[in-house]
Write a protein that holds these residues in place. Structure first.
Motif, short mmCIF file in Angstrom:
data_model
loop_
_atom_site.label_atom_id
_atom_site.label_comp_id
_atom_site.label_asym_id
_atom_site.label_seq_id
_atom_site.Cartn_x
_atom_site.Cartn_y
_atom_site.Cartn_z
N LEU A 33 0.83 -1.19 0.00
CA LEU A 33 0.00 0.00 0.00
C LEU A 33 0.88 1.25 0.00
CD1 LEU A 33 -2.59 -1.06 2.74
CD2 LEU A 33 -2.96 -1.05 0.27
N PRO A 34 0.58 2.20 -0.87
CA PRO A 34 1.35 3.45 -0.84
C PRO A 34 1.09 4.21 0.45
CG PRO A 34 -0.54 3.66 -2.30
CD PRO A 34 -0.45 2.21 -1.91
N VAL A 35 2.13 4.74 1.05
CA VAL A 35 2.00 5.46 2.31
C VAL A 35 1.98 6.96 2.03
CG1 VAL A 35 3.03 5.91 4.56
CG2 VAL A 35 3.19 3.63 3.55
N GLY A 36 0.85 7.60 2.36
CA GLY A 36 0.72 9.03 2.14
C GLY A 36 1.10 9.81 3.39
N ASP A 37 1.43 11.08 3.20
CA ASP A 37 1.80 11.93 4.33
C ASP A 37 0.57 12.47 5.06
OD1 ASP A 37 4.54 11.64 3.86
OD2 ASP A 37 4.54 13.27 2.39
N HIS A 38 -0.58 12.43 4.42
CA HIS A 38 -1.80 12.98 5.01
C HIS A 38 -2.91 11.93 4.92
CE1 HIS A 38 0.30 16.81 5.03
NE2 HIS A 38 0.55 16.65 3.74
N CYS A 39 -2.69 10.82 5.55
CA CYS A 39 -3.59 9.66 5.45
C CYS A 39 -5.01 10.00 5.87
CB CYS A 39 -3.04 8.52 6.31
SG CYS A 39 -4.18 7.16 6.60
N LEU A 57 -8.37 19.35 9.82
CA LEU A 57 -7.78 18.18 9.17
C LEU A 57 -6.28 18.11 9.40
CD1 LEU A 57 -9.73 18.23 5.77
CD2 LEU A 57 -9.90 16.47 7.55
N ALA A 58 -5.62 19.25 9.33
CA ALA A 58 -4.17 19.28 9.55
C ALA A 58 -3.83 18.86 10.98
CB ALA A 58 -3.63 20.68 9.27
N ASP A 59 -4.62 19.31 11.96
CA ASP A 59 -4.38 18.93 13.36
C ASP A 59 -4.64 17.44 13.57
OD1 ASP A 59 -3.61 21.42 14.07
OD2 ASP A 59 -5.48 22.00 15.05
N LEU A 60 -5.66 16.90 12.88
CA LEU A 60 -5.97 15.48 13.02
C LEU A 60 -4.85 14.63 12.42
CD1 LEU A 60 -7.98 13.45 14.07
CD2 LEU A 60 -9.27 13.65 11.93
N ASP A 61 -4.33 15.05 11.28
CA ASP A 61 -3.19 14.35 10.68
C ASP A 61 -1.99 14.35 11.63
OD1 ASP A 61 -3.91 13.30 8.14
OD2 ASP A 61 -3.86 15.29 7.27
N ARG A 62 -1.83 15.46 12.34
CA ARG A 62 -0.66 15.61 13.22
C ARG A 62 -0.68 14.65 14.40
NH1 ARG A 62 -0.25 18.37 17.67
NH2 ARG A 62 -2.22 19.48 17.28
#
Length: 263
Positions: A33-39, A57-62
């Protein structure tokens, strides 16, 4: 030598060889599976869950921690104390419950962008269901303390949680109607097939779609046995209502299925 062994092993397991032959700077998980930076944000956006703004969304990714799992991996089990929530970024999973006799019922198939364990995260009570991967999956985990803090800081996140909990409640209502109010296994199966047909592709009057579930899993979705599902599908095929070849389902007569459920 080791690289050749890895390629042979991957091929035997059905994973793409390209996953092991990509350039070293390409992020690929152990399961192809490709691994994204912002899953998390990518999955939520793709699923049409736009209640969260860009900042949320940015805070949740963090605060999320991304991990990949193979097919058949159990993520958590019913009765387990909740540690947090999971967001399915890639793949498909099933939510199941099991009675004392060992009979399993699939409550729902999970698609990318859904959040798992929300109810237990909010109430603090043990997980109500068991979650298992149906294929290699990528999930993002957020521990309970971080997620509760995230909800306090972002009002739009509270709306997202309310939307998904409402969707889960609606899904439970539909399952109760399907299993509790259907008079026969054929009616239950017809309801399930009609539900899937909504996502199918219409070709020359027929509906074509991919079914990645086994007959056993289909039986667990409608509360019956694998043998009964196999026999009922065979009867529908003889009546030329549908045709199932491998994972491809062709519904030739949607009207006949609707007639079986009184629709």
């Amino acid at each position: 030598m080791l690289h050749a062994q890895l390629l042979t092993s991957a091929a035997s397991e059905g994973f793409p060889i390209s996953a092991l032959t990509q350039p070293s700077n390409t992020k690929i998980s152990p399961y192809g599976l490709p691994v994204g930076d912002h899953c998390v944000s990518s999955a939520l956006r793709a699923n049409g869950l736009s209640a969260l703004g860009d900042a949320s969304l940015a805070d949740l990714d963090r605060i999320a921690h991304t991990t990949s799992f193979p097919e058949g991996a159990v993520i958590f089990v019913e009765g387990q104390v909740p540690r947090g929530v999971y967001v399915l970024c890639q793949g498909r999973m099933k939510l199941t419950t099991t009675n004392r006799d060992g009979k399993t019922l699939i409550m729902r198939i999970v698609q990318p962008g859904e959040i798992l364990g929300l109810q237990s995260m909010v109430t603090g009570k043990p997980y109500e269901l068991t979650v298992e991967t149906l294929q290699p999956c990528q999930l993002a985990f957020v521990n309970r303390a971080d997620f509760l803090r995230f909800l306090k800081e972002h009002a739009d996140a509270c709306l997202l949680v309310a939307q998904q909990l409402s969707n889960e409640c609606q899904s439970a209502y539909e399952m109760v109607r399907s299993i509790g109010l259907s008079h026969s296994v054929s009616e239950k199966l017809a309801r399930l097939l009609l539900q899937w047909a909504n996502d199918g592709r219409v070709t020359e009057g027929s509906i074509r779609l991919k079914i990645s579930l086994t007959h056993e899993e289909m039986a667990q979705l409608i509360g019956t046995t694998r043998e009964t599902v196999t026999r009922t599908l065979g009867e529908l095929k003889k009546r030329r209502i549908l045709e199932l070849t491998g994972s491809t389902l062709l519904i030739r007569d949607r009207g006949a299925l609707q007639g079986m459920v009184g629709a």
